[in-house]
Design a protein around this motif. Structure first.
Motif, short mmCIF file in Angstrom:
data_model
loop_
_atom_site.label_atom_id
_atom_site.label_comp_id
_atom_site.label_asym_id
_atom_site.label_seq_id
_atom_site.Cartn_x
_atom_site.Cartn_y
_atom_site.Cartn_z
N ASN A 40 0.82 -1.21 0.00
CA ASN A 40 0.00 0.00 0.00
C ASN A 40 0.85 1.27 0.00
OD1 ASN A 40 -2.37 -1.47 -0.04
ND2 ASN A 40 -2.63 -1.41 2.19
N THR A 41 2.06 1.20 0.56
CA THR A 41 2.92 2.38 0.58
C THR A 41 3.40 2.73 -0.82
OG1 THR A 41 4.91 1.09 1.00
CG2 THR A 41 3.67 1.87 2.92
N LYS A 42 3.53 1.71 -1.67
CA LYS A 42 3.96 1.93 -3.04
C LYS A 42 2.78 1.95 -4.01
CE LYS A 42 8.51 -0.21 -2.48
NZ LYS A 42 9.44 -1.26 -2.94
N LYS A 43 1.57 1.73 -3.49
CA LYS A 43 0.38 1.68 -4.33
C LYS A 43 0.57 0.69 -5.47
CE LYS A 43 -1.48 6.29 -3.43
NZ LYS A 43 -2.02 7.53 -4.06
N THR A 44 1.07 -0.46 -5.12
CA THR A 44 1.39 -1.46 -6.13
C THR A 44 0.87 -2.84 -5.71
OG1 THR A 44 3.39 -0.25 -6.78
CG2 THR A 44 3.26 -2.56 -7.42
N VAL A 45 0.37 -3.57 -6.70
CA VAL A 45 -0.03 -4.96 -6.47
C VAL A 45 0.82 -5.83 -7.38
CG1 VAL A 45 -1.90 -4.86 -8.20
CG2 VAL A 45 -1.98 -6.57 -6.36
N TYR A 46 1.17 -7.01 -6.88
CA TYR A 46 2.06 -7.91 -7.59
C TYR A 46 1.39 -9.25 -7.83
CZ TYR A 46 5.41 -4.59 -5.62
OH TYR A 46 6.07 -3.44 -5.26
N LEU A 47 1.85 -9.91 -8.87
CA LEU A 47 1.44 -11.29 -9.10
C LEU A 47 2.69 -12.09 -9.41
CD1 LEU A 47 -1.04 -13.18 -9.28
CD2 LEU A 47 -0.94 -12.89 -11.77
N GLU A 48 3.09 -12.92 -8.46
CA GLU A 48 4.22 -13.80 -8.64
C GLU A 48 3.72 -15.08 -9.26
OE1 GLU A 48 7.39 -12.86 -7.49
OE2 GLU A 48 8.19 -14.61 -8.56
N MET A 49 4.25 -15.41 -10.43
CA MET A 49 3.78 -16.58 -11.17
C MET A 49 4.91 -17.57 -11.33
SD MET A 49 1.45 -14.72 -14.11
CE MET A 49 2.87 -14.03 -14.94
N ASN A 50 4.73 -18.75 -10.79
CA ASN A 50 5.73 -19.81 -10.87
C ASN A 50 5.15 -21.03 -11.60
OD1 ASN A 50 7.71 -18.38 -9.25
ND2 ASN A 50 6.42 -18.86 -7.48
N SER A 51 6.04 -21.92 -11.99
CA SER A 51 5.62 -23.15 -12.69
C SER A 51 4.65 -22.84 -13.83
CB SER A 51 4.98 -24.12 -11.70
OG SER A 51 5.88 -24.43 -10.64
#
Length: 117
Positions: free
Chosen positions: A73-84
């Motif tokens: 929330n401090t960076k106003k960023t959402v991530y999606l880590e995708m493996n395999s």
């Protein structure tokens, strides 16, 4: 006006990994439910994962155990880590912000993910 900008897509081999990012500008990021959706050619857009303001996450069955959604929330960023990654993960991935209080939502422009077999 909230603007969502995705990054991190690309071409990866079967079994590889990618990390998508979605940066928001404007708005009240910490109150939004943030989601990642994807759309493959000839298919409807589907929800991949979302994360609520309290950190609660949900995933479509096909990515459980392989993908992880998170937010800063401090960076106003959402991530999606995708493996395999699998060829069937190939799609344009879209970020979506949703505010349940008002029903407001906004989409990013999308980022292409291609998984080669």
């Amino acid at each position: 006006q909230v603007q969502l900008v995705e990054s991190g897509g690309g071409l990866v081999q079967f079994g590889g990994s990618l990390r998508l990012s979605c940066a928001a500008s404007g708005g009240i990021f910490n109150v939004y439910t943030m989601g990642w959706h994807r759309q493959a050619p000839g298919k409807q857009r589907e929800l991949v994962a979302n994360i609520q303001r309290d950190g609660t996450t949900t995933y479509v069955d096909s990515v459980k155990g392989r993908f992880t959604i998170s937010r800063d929330n401090t960076k106003k960023t959402v991530y999606l880590e995708m493996n395999s990654l699998k060829p069937e993960d190939t799609a344009v991935y879209y970020c979506k912000a949703f505010w349940s209080t008002t029903g407001w939502y906004s989409w990013g422009q999308g980022t292409q993910v291609t998984v080669s077999s």
